[in-house]
Design a protein around this motif. Structure first.
Motif, short mmCIF file in Angstrom:
data_model
loop_
_atom_site.label_atom_id
_atom_site.label_comp_id
_atom_site.label_asym_id
_atom_site.label_seq_id
_atom_site.Cartn_x
_atom_site.Cartn_y
_atom_site.Cartn_z
N GLU A 331 6.16 0.96 -9.45
CA GLU A 331 6.33 1.99 -8.41
C GLU A 331 5.05 2.16 -7.61
O GLU A 331 5.09 2.28 -6.37
CB GLU A 331 6.72 3.30 -9.10
N ALA A 332 3.90 2.17 -8.29
CA ALA A 332 2.62 2.42 -7.61
C ALA A 332 2.15 1.23 -6.78
O ALA A 332 1.32 1.38 -5.90
CB ALA A 332 1.57 2.77 -8.66
N ASP A 333 2.70 0.08 -7.06
CA ASP A 333 2.22 -1.12 -6.41
C ASP A 333 3.33 -1.79 -5.59
O ASP A 333 3.49 -3.01 -5.58
CB ASP A 333 1.70 -2.10 -7.47
N ARG A 334 4.10 -0.96 -4.88
CA ARG A 334 5.23 -1.49 -4.13
C ARG A 334 4.81 -2.50 -3.07
O ARG A 334 5.57 -3.38 -2.69
CB ARG A 334 6.01 -0.36 -3.49
N ALA A 335 3.60 -2.36 -2.59
CA ALA A 335 3.13 -3.28 -1.55
C ALA A 335 3.05 -4.71 -2.08
O ALA A 335 3.12 -5.67 -1.31
CB ALA A 335 1.77 -2.85 -1.04
#
Length: 517
Positions: A331-335
């Motif tokens: 979730e935190a690293d969607r990029a």
């Protein structure tokens, strides 16, 4: 004295004593011959039926005890002989090398016909090849993949919504998905479902036939379990034929209005289209068999595997926390989501896909380990046992260790003849990728947004049927929760109680789905 010995009474008494003496000697000699036997104890006329019946409710653990020492266990029964195997070399011989000698066979077909009819999982030869070819094309088609992904998304959102509501209100839950049609068990009011209950009942009873030598008599006299089976099949057939009738009407309406968006591109639709060709010989009964075979392949296997998977994860807290952390990082690293992966815990407990899969024996044969099998018997590989054998997986075979699937952080698959959840050889499961997709979606929601806590003292055990489901369902507070057969859990949301999980998670879930699909 002489008069007594020559009288009819004396003669009868003498013959009785002689018969008892002979029988005693037969039993004594048989007992002595069994003294050093390492497999199940057998008896004249009934074979090992007594021991197998006594251990029926725990048959898989009973087999584990024998297979851990023997690799192959021969179990004579009154009318056939079962040979259970757990050695991958034997499994490959049966499922691939000498595939033609090990069909489903007439015995298996007779046991399962009332439920599965002439569907893909209950036939051999040309009937099997035609159905598999059609299903294979459909699983590879873009229309089915797109339709399936849409359905999986919709039901995953429904699942999240129901669990969120249930976690707040202690509601009873029973969820099941039908064949391209909503059967009501994911409805907001969580109704009882007659089809699902009847299907499970029928599944249990036809499985019992494999060790019940009296089932044909009970069926003829319409007694006991066979009478209950007839009632269950009536419910199943009524529902299934209504699905077929409704789908045909939808297809006809779509054609008349030239609106292709109304057509559900699933396997049932494809077989209905094929049935319109007079040369196909596909009747409504044929379509009924298609539906029920794919219900047992898709609905039961995936739901049961998710049940055991969540149970195992939540009874091993370090695994649950790893899953949660991975999803949080995702979730935190969607990029960088194209590099994210949920593969680490794909295979938590996939042994539940198949309880066991008996094969008939056409001709006498010798397995790679030297075991002789006779024509007319049955050979069965047992995933439950195979997953617990140290000679297959090493000394930690009995441990729940998802990391065993990783080498230097990279997922490593195992031979399908060793990891047999999806079968192997010509009959390998066509829906493997679809099953993984469904489970990834569901597990992403369950392990990211919910925390599970076992209800104290609730029994968790399997029940004997073609799919290794849980016998006692799932208990939650003062009510009973059933997710298909489900585990015993209390659901507690990880988010604050005044925040709607479903509403907040929809964008995130769509990001996950883009990655997972």
């Amino acid at each position: 004295m002489e008069a007594l010995s020559t009288s009819p009474e004396g003669y009868n008494m003498g013959m009785l004593m002689l018969a008892c003496t002979v029988l005693s000697w037969i039993l004594l000699i048989h007992w002595w011959s069994q003294k050093n036997q390492r497999g199940p104890k057998t008896w004249p006329f009934v074979g090992a039926a007594i021991e197998q019946l006594m251990n029926y409710d725990r048959m898989h653990d009973w087999l584990v005890n024998y297979l851990s020492e023997l690799k192959t266990v021969v179990v004579p029964m009154p009318f056939t002989t079962y040979t259970y195997i757990a050695d991958p070399a034997n499994v490959e011989h049966v499922l691939k090398t000498n595939f033609a000698n090990y069909p489903k066979g007439e015995t298996y077909h007779s046991y399962m016909e009332v439920l599965l009819g002439d569907g893909i999982f209950n036939v051999d030869g040309e009937l099997w090849r035609k159905q598999r070819k059609t299903a294979s094309f459909e699983f590879a088609s873009k229309n089915l993949r797109d339709f399936s992904t849409k359905v999986f998304r919709e039901y995953s959102l429904k699942l999240s919504s129901i669990l969120t509501q249930a976690s707040c209100h202690n509601q009873e839950i029973d969820m099941q998905v039908g064949f391209g049609v909503e059967i009501g068990t994911l409805a907001p009011n969580l109704p009882d479902n007659r089809f699902a209950q009847a299907f499970d009942t029928a599944n249990i009873i036809v499985t019992l036939r494999f060790i019940d030598p009296l089932w044909k008599i009970k069926r003829f006299l319409h007694l006991g379990s066979e009478a209950l089976l007839d009632k269950s099949i009536k419910v199943i057939d009524d529902f299934t034929y209504s699905v077929i009738k409704r789908r045909k009407a939808e297809i006809q309406e779509a054609r008349e209005t030239s609106d292709g968006t109304k057509i559900k591109y699933d396997i049932l639709t494809r077989f209905i289209e094929l049935s319109e060709d007079p040369e196909s010989n596909l009747t409504d009964k044929s379509l009924r068999d298609v539906v029920l075979n794919f219900v047992i392949a898709g609905r039961d296997t995936t739901a049961t595997t998710l049940t055991w998977g969540v149970y195992m994860a939540m009874t091993h807290n370090h695994v649950a926390e790893k899953l949660y952390s991975e999803l949080k990082a995702f979730e935190a690293d969607r990029a960088k989501e194209e590099k994210a992966s949920l593969v680490q815990y794909d295979k938590e407990d996939l042994e539940s896909f198949n309880q066991r899969d008996p094969k008939g024996i056409l001709e006498d044969d010798v397995l790679p380990d030297g075991t002789k099998v006779k024509a007319g018997g049955m050979v069965t590989y047992v995933p439950y046992s195979m997953g617990r054998m140290e000679y297959n997986w090493g000394p930690d075979a009995a441990s729940f260790k998802p990391e065993r699937w990783l080498k230097d952080g990279v997922f490593q698959n195992a031979s399908p003849f060793k990891f047999t959840a999806f079968q192997a050889g010509p009959r390998i499961c066509l829906g493997k990728d679809s099953a993984y997709l469904q489970m990834k979606m569901a597990l992403a929601i369950l392990c990211r947004f919910f925390k599970f806590k076992l209800v104290p003292d609730h029994p968790v055990k399997y029940r004997m049927m073609t799919i290794l489901s849980m016998e006692h369902g799932c208990t939650w507070n003062s009510g009973q929760v059933g997710w298909d057969d489900l585990l015993s859990v209390l659901l507690k949301r990880r988010t604050p109680s005044n925040v709607g999980v479903l509403q907040l998670s929809v964008p995130l879930l769509r990001q996950w789905w883009m990655q997972l699909t």
